[in-house]
Design a protein around this motif. Structure first.
Motif, PDB file in Angstrom:
ATOM      1  N   ASP A 172      26.954  35.326  55.955  1.00 33.36           N
ATOM      2  CA  ASP A 172      28.115  35.694  55.555  1.00 33.36           C
ATOM      3  C   ASP A 172      29.411  35.077  56.027  1.00 33.36           C
ATOM      4  N   PRO A 173      30.259  34.519  55.384  1.00 31.23           N
ATOM      5  CA  PRO A 173      31.415  33.945  56.076  1.00 31.23           C
ATOM      6  C   PRO A 173      32.202  34.636  56.852  1.00 31.23           C
ATOM      7  N   VAL A 174      32.351  35.900  56.256  1.00 33.74           N
ATOM      8  CA  VAL A 174      33.072  37.070  57.135  1.00 33.74           C
ATOM      9  C   VAL A 174      32.516  37.286  58.320  1.00 33.74           C
ATOM     10  N   ARG A 175      31.151  37.107  58.588  1.00 33.68           N
ATOM     11  CA  ARG A 175      30.451  37.138  60.135  1.00 33.68           C
ATOM     12  C   ARG A 175      31.022  35.876  60.912  1.00 33.68           C
ATOM     13  N   LEU A 176      31.431  34.728  60.371  1.00 30.23           N
ATOM     14  CA  LEU A 176      31.526  33.816  61.004  1.00 30.23           C
ATOM     15  C   LEU A 176      32.919  33.392  61.497  1.00 30.23           C
ATOM     16  N   PHE A 177      33.938  34.154  60.766  1.00 32.05           N
ATOM     17  CA  PHE A 177      35.278  33.908  60.993  1.00 32.05           C
ATOM     18  C   PHE A 177      36.274  34.951  61.217  1.00 32.05           C
ATOM     19  N   THR A 178      35.719  36.178  61.210  1.00 32.18           N
ATOM     20  CA  THR A 178      36.550  37.390  61.565  1.00 32.18           C
ATOM     21  C   THR A 178      36.117  37.656  62.924  1.00 32.18           C
ATOM     22  N   THR A 179      37.312  38.528  63.667  1.00 33.88           N
ATOM     23  CA  THR A 179      37.106  38.826  65.179  1.00 33.88           C
ATOM     24  C   THR A 179      35.898  39.650  65.458  1.00 33.88           C
ATOM     25  N   GLY A 180      35.188  38.923  66.414  1.00 36.40           N
ATOM     26  CA  GLY A 180      33.810  39.355  66.794  1.00 36.40           C
ATOM     27  C   GLY A 180      32.689  39.510  65.533  1.00 36.40           C
ATOM     28  N   GLY A 181      32.944  39.022  64.511  1.00 38.27           N
ATOM     29  CA  GLY A 181      32.158  39.336  63.282  1.00 38.27           C
ATOM     30  C   GLY A 181      32.262  40.674  62.728  1.00 38.27           C
ATOM     31  N   THR A 182      33.226  41.368  63.041  1.00 38.38           N
ATOM     32  CA  THR A 182      33.461  42.721  62.471  1.00 38.38           C
ATOM     33  C   THR A 182      33.744  42.743  61.308  1.00 38.38           C
ATOM     34  N   GLY A 183      34.267  41.698  60.522  1.00 40.09           N
ATOM     35  CA  GLY A 183      34.461  42.019  58.970  1.00 40.09           C
ATOM     36  C   GLY A 183      36.001  42.360  58.860  1.00 40.09           C
ATOM     37  N   GLN A 184      36.521  42.414  59.734  1.00 38.18           N
ATOM     38  CA  GLN A 184      38.288  42.778  59.924  1.00 38.18           C
ATOM     39  C   GLN A 184      38.938  41.803  59.275  1.00 38.18           C
ATOM     40  N   ILE A 185      39.314  41.893  58.128  1.00 36.59           N
ATOM     41  CA  ILE A 185      40.529  41.123  57.396  1.00 36.59           C
ATOM     42  C   ILE A 185      41.915  41.874  57.238  1.00 36.59           C
ATOM     43  N   PRO A 186      42.886  40.987  56.979  1.00 33.88           N
ATOM     44  CA  PRO A 186      42.700  39.699  56.826  1.00 33.88           C
ATOM     45  C   PRO A 186      42.409  38.621  57.854  1.00 33.88           C
ATOM     46  N   VAL A 187      41.897  37.255  57.574  1.00 36.30           N
ATOM     47  CA  VAL A 187      41.751  36.220  58.331  1.00 36.30           C
ATOM     48  C   VAL A 187      42.368  35.117  57.324  1.00 36.30           C
ATOM     49  N   VAL A 188      42.971  34.209  57.936  1.00 37.83           N
ATOM     50  CA  VAL A 188      43.497  33.099  57.192  1.00 37.83           C
ATOM     51  C   VAL A 188      43.450  31.752  58.083  1.00 37.83           C
ATOM     52  N   LEU A 189      42.590  30.671  57.733  1.00 40.22           N
ATOM     53  CA  LEU A 189      42.163  29.595  58.338  1.00 40.22           C
ATOM     54  C   LEU A 189      43.030  28.261  57.922  1.00 40.22           C
ATOM     55  N   ILE A 190      43.346  27.483  58.715  1.00 41.69           N
ATOM     56  CA  ILE A 190      43.571  25.904  58.223  1.00 41.69           C
ATOM     57  C   ILE A 190      42.647  25.179  58.730  1.00 41.69           C
ATOM     58  N   LEU A 191      42.096  24.292  57.681  1.00 47.12           N
ATOM     59  CA  LEU A 191      41.065  23.523  58.055  1.00 47.12           C
ATOM     60  C   LEU A 191      41.580  22.029  57.770  1.00 47.12           C
ATOM     61  N   ASP A 192      41.127  21.185  58.757  1.00 49.83           N
ATOM     62  CA  ASP A 192      41.790  19.709  58.576  1.00 49.83           C
ATOM     63  C   ASP A 192      40.669  18.993  57.613  1.00 49.83           C
ATOM     64  N   GLU A 193      41.076  17.338  57.507  1.00 53.55           N
ATOM     65  CA  GLU A 193      40.273  17.046  56.260  1.00 53.55           C
ATOM     66  C   GLU A 193      38.873  16.792  56.946  1.00 53.55           C
ATOM     67  N   GLU A 194      38.423  16.840  58.068  1.00 52.76           N
ATOM     68  CA  GLU A 194      36.982  17.002  58.384  1.00 52.76           C
ATOM     69  C   GLU A 194      36.494  18.289  58.355  1.00 52.76           C
ATOM     70  N   GLY A 195      37.018  19.426  57.977  1.00 56.46           N
ATOM     71  CA  GLY A 195      36.473  20.626  57.862  1.00 56.46           C
ATOM     72  C   GLY A 195      36.556  21.435  59.207  1.00 56.46           C
ATOM     73  N   TYR A 196      37.320  21.052  60.165  1.00 54.90           N
ATOM     74  CA  TYR A 196      37.410  21.901  61.502  1.00 54.90           C
ATOM     75  C   TYR A 196      38.402  22.996  61.323  1.00 54.90           C
ATOM     76  N   ILE A 197      38.237  23.953  61.878  1.00 51.65           N
ATOM     77  CA  ILE A 197      39.282  25.240  61.838  1.00 51.65           C
ATOM     78  C   ILE A 197      40.463  24.532  62.926  1.00 51.65           C
ATOM     79  N   ILE A 198      41.605  24.501  62.441  1.00 52.98           N
ATOM     80  CA  ILE A 198      42.768  24.233  63.474  1.00 52.98           C
ATOM     81  C   ILE A 198      43.789  25.377  63.767  1.00 52.98           C
TER      82      ILE A 198
END
Length: 487
Positions: A172-198
């Motif tokens: 689940d992407p929510v587990r990967l990118f929310t605080t502590g994997g809690t699923g708490q949103i919103p979360v907005v990410l910026i990814l660079d051209e190589e796919g890293y979160i910046i």
């Protein structure tokens, strides 16, 4: 006697009332600022210490509108790997998430300028929304209503298997990118051209007014990719996703336990039961007591288990309500109702009005409890039942905190409900045992102090509940005003 007949309007003539008001203003201001900045600090606290790596491929269904055309495959699905080489803004959102609407507003206000900047620099910028509450269907996400409008940028509907890891497994992407994997949103990410979160933002009202997030994006759009290497953020699937939820339950247990609706009667009640130990031989001889009186530790455990029972039922209700809340479209309305409830309950507490929201529970407790006058005296059963009644009585003062907590857990799923209610129940058990044993050891000085301070604490709490209700109502209907004030 009606509720208004109970009101003590003379409270506004008392010096203590306005002293409590002044203290409440200071405390509310500090807590409000902390609450608005909590999302940033929680991100830092729970941020992964793993080495930065490109995020996994994410595959999810689009809303199949014209705006998604050109960004999806022939089946109408997004495949994030197809867009490597572009700078990507990935917005994890939901229709019934009020704070998500504020992220959406910011993106939609700035996206035209961002695209112009990218074009001028010869770069590619793509913006995608990912529906992160899976009880909301594609059809539901695709309908504007109330405060929600379907995003102007490509949007799709996620799933617990949308993230495809390098070994081919899914998560689940929510587990990967929310605080502590809690699923708490919103979360907005910026990814660079190589796919890293910046860059990552977990609120629609950041205390810096989006300065950091927008600054990183500006650098990514105008400079060489190497200029954002130092901004790369690590991510990993958490082994324990709900630590923060458990801690939140522990914190809430303190508020519930020391509720001014219930706590003042606790020391006297426990002292009475402990004093019966001196008469246990007499009660046994009369045939009213079959075994020895329970120790202070046992009394604490039994009362704590009674509280467990009550809040365990609350947890079951939350579990049953979860899907209904998430798919009903009324979460925003419920939040406004709770804000107004804060004002009402705070005013009632200040004026000395007792609401007896859970009075029916106390009637059941009284029905099945026994006294020394009964043929058989059951102190253990009484203390267990007392714990149920104590928890129910505390709700009169703490409903405005417990209700949002229950609704919050219900939207995160079964595991979150388990962790959150477990934190609440563990905290209550520890506090009940500790206070009971203090009374048993004769630490009456501390107990008397808490009882004397209850009135002043209740006034401060009443004012803060009213302020919180007013502030939350404004935040839910005009968040920009609140954010401007505390920024």
């Amino acid at each position: 006697m009606g509720l208004l007949d109970q009101a003590d309007w003379g409270v506004f003539k008392q010096k203590d009332t306005w002293q409590a008001f002044a203290i409440a203003v200071v405390m509310f201001g500090a807590i409000s600022f902390a609450a608005l900045s909590m999302f940033d600090s929680m991100d830092e606290l729970f941020q992964s210490d793993a080495e930065p790596a490109p995020i996994p491929n994410i595959v999810y269904e689009s809303l199949n509108r014209d705006v998604e055309a050109g960004f999806v495959n022939e089946t109408g699905w997004f495949n994030l790997d197809d867009h490597r080489g572009s700078i990507i803004i990935l917005d994890l959102m939901a229709r019934d998430c009020s704070n998500c609407h504020l992220v959406q507003e910011h993106i939609e206000e700035e996206m035209e300028d961002w695209h112009a900047t990218a074009n001028a620099s010869g770069k590619s910028l793509k913006i995608f929304a990912y529906g992160a509450w899976y009880d909301e269907s594609v059809e539901y996400l695709n309908q504007s209503s109330g405060a929600y409008t379907v995003p102007l940028y490509p949007t799709g509907y996620g799933s617990v298997e949308a993230a495809v890891l390098e070994d081919g497994s899914t998560t689940d992407p929510v587990r990967l990118f929310t605080t502590g994997g809690t699923g708490q949103i919103p979360v907005v990410l910026i990814l660079d051209e190589e796919g890293y979160i910046i860059a990552q933002q977990a609120t629609g009202t950041p205390i810096d007014g989006w300065a950091k997030f927008d600054g990183v994006l500006e650098t990514a759009l105008t400079e060489d990719i190497s200029e954002t290497f130092d901004s790369r953020i690590g991510w990993e699937e958490p082994e324990t996703s709900f630590t923060a939820v458990f801690v939140l339950g522990l914190i809430l247990s303190i508020l519930v336990y020391f509720s001014p609706c219930a706590f003042p009667v606790l020391p006297g009640f426990i002292s009475y039961y402990l004093s019966l130990g001196a008469r246990e031989d007499e009660l046994i001889e009369q045939g009213k007591l079959k075994t020895r009186m329970p120790s202070s530790f046992n009394i604490g455990v039994l009362s704590g288990l009674g509280m467990w029972t009550f809040f365990g039922i609350i947890g079951i209700v939350a579990l049953l309500m979860g899907e209904a809340f998430a798919s009903s479209g009324i979460i925003h309305s419920i939040a406004i109702f709770i804000a107004l409830l804060l004002i009402v309950l705070g005013s009632m507490m200040l004026l000395g009005i007792t609401s007896h929201v859970m009075g029916f529970v106390q009637k059941l407790v009284d029905k099945y409890s026994t006294t020394e006058a009964d043929e058989t005296f059951t102190p253990r059963r009484n203390m267990y039942l007392y714990g149920i009644g104590y928890a129910a009585a505390s709700i009169d003062c703490t409903a405005a905190a417990v209700l949002p907590f229950v609704i919050f857990l219900s939207t995160l799923g079964t595991t979150a409900i388990g962790f959150g209610v477990a934190g609440l129940m563990v905290g209550l058990l520890i506090l009940m045992i500790a206070v009971t044993m203090l009374v048993g050891m004769g630490r009456q000085v501390m107990i008397n102090f808490l009882r004397r301070a209850t009135g002043h604490i209740k006034m401060i709490g009443s004012w803060m509940m009213i302020m919180a209700g007013v502030g939350l109502t404004i935040y839910l209907t005009n968040a920009e005003a609140v954010n401007a004030l505390f920024s």
